[in-house]
Design an enzyme around this catalytic site. Structure first.
Site, PDB file in Angstrom:
ATOM      1  N   SER A  58       0.840  -1.251   0.012  1.00  0.00           N
ATOM      2  CA  SER A  58       0.009  -0.086   0.041  1.00  0.00           C
ATOM      3  C   SER A  58       0.951   1.417  -0.010  1.00  0.00           C
ATOM      4  O   SER A  58       2.132   1.138   0.261  1.00  0.00           O
ATOM      5  CB  SER A  58      -1.010   0.019   1.235  1.00  0.00           C
ATOM      6  OG  SER A  58      -1.630  -1.030   1.406  1.00  0.00           O
ATOM      7  N   GLN A  59       0.317   2.290  -0.235  1.00  0.00           N
ATOM      8  CA  GLN A  59       0.677   3.622  -0.336  1.00  0.00           C
ATOM      9  C   GLN A  59       1.255   4.196   0.940  1.00  0.00           C
ATOM     10  O   GLN A  59       0.358   3.959   2.038  1.00  0.00           O
ATOM     11  CB  GLN A  59      -0.160   4.783  -1.030  1.00  0.00           C
ATOM     12  CG  GLN A  59       0.338   5.851  -1.068  1.00  0.00           C
ATOM     13  CD  GLN A  59      -0.995   6.919  -1.816  1.00  0.00           C
ATOM     14  OE1 GLN A  59      -1.929   6.377  -2.273  1.00  0.00           O
ATOM     15  NE2 GLN A  59      -0.854   8.058  -1.893  1.00  0.00           N
TER      16      GLN A  59
END
Ligand code: SAH
Length: 225
Positions: free
Chosen positions: A73-74
């Protein structure tokens, strides 16, 4: 997966230090204010969780591909979800969606014990090896369909999903302690999803919408790798 630690990084130590500083500065600018979360994000090197050709982009605020067609994920989303989860040192936390293991490693700095589940055995094995390498001894990684939760370790103080379900899976709601908090993306895959926080009260559940996000879907059964 090939080994690709910091010593193989194309970045010089000075460039690496500069990128890590910018990384933390950027997280603050995105609204990550919790000191413990920032310390965990500083201590756990995202570079260790991104291998191969994408390693040089580990300090950019974007999701990146990992094995089994999944994504890490970011980092600003990892930090904001962790902040929303409000993890305390005595908590037992369940994560659904181990992926690279990065989110679990961040949680390991804040909680007493972290259980993390992924439907891909290959991802769980790689994450376990990393946890051992980084001496993160309070994480247990398990291959299973996480939508059933982990009844034998329930109840949990905190539950986090890093894959999107249409609704919060009822076994997970049932495994949340009264007073406990669950943070998860809900909505159809391939559209904008809502990150929500569910708090279990004596009477039932309170729901709060936090922001829009985009995650891979929560799928049924085990993966084929
Ligand atoms: N938290 C990860 C990113 C997760 S990507 C990180 O920090 O890198 C989402 C992950 O959810 C994928 O690895 C996918 O395999 C997993 N997943 C999807 N459905 C699942 C399910 N039912 N049970 C367990 N894991 C699931």
């Amino acid at each position: 997966m090939t080994g690709c630690g910091a010593d193989e990084s194309p970045l010089s130590p000075a460039e690496l230090a500069e990128r890590k500083m910018q990384f933390l500065f950027h997280l603050r600018s995105k609204g990550v204010t919790d000191r413990r979360v920032l310390e965990a994000m500083e201590k756990i090197d995202r570079g260790a969780f991104v291998r191969g050709i994408f390693a040089a982009r580990a300090y950019e605020d974007m999701p990146l591909p990992i094995a089994c067609g999944q994504t890490i994920s970011q980092p600003s989303v990892v930090a904001l979800m962790t902040q929303a989860l409000d993890v305390h040192p005595r908590h037992k936390v369940l994560e659904i969606g181990t992926g690279s293991g990065y989110q679990a490693a961040i949680l390991s700095q804040l909680a007493r014990r972290v259980y993390t589940i992924d439907r891909f055995r290959k991802l769980v094995i790689a994450a376990r090896a990393l946890f051992e390498e980084l001496d993160l001894t309070n994480i247990t990684a398990i291959t299973a369909d996480g939508s059933h939760g982990l009844p034998e370790q329930a109840p949990f103080d905190r539950i986090i999903l890093t894959a999107a379900a249409e609704d919060p899976p009822s076994p997970l709601l049932a495994q949340l302690r009264v007073g406990g908090v669950m943070v998860l993306p809900v909505g159809q895959s391939d559209t904008v999803q809502n990150l929500i926080r569910v708090t279990r009260t004596e009477e039932g559940f309170d729901y709060a919408e936090l922001r829009q996000v985009r995650f891979v879907p929560l799928l049924e059964g085990l993966g084929n790798e």
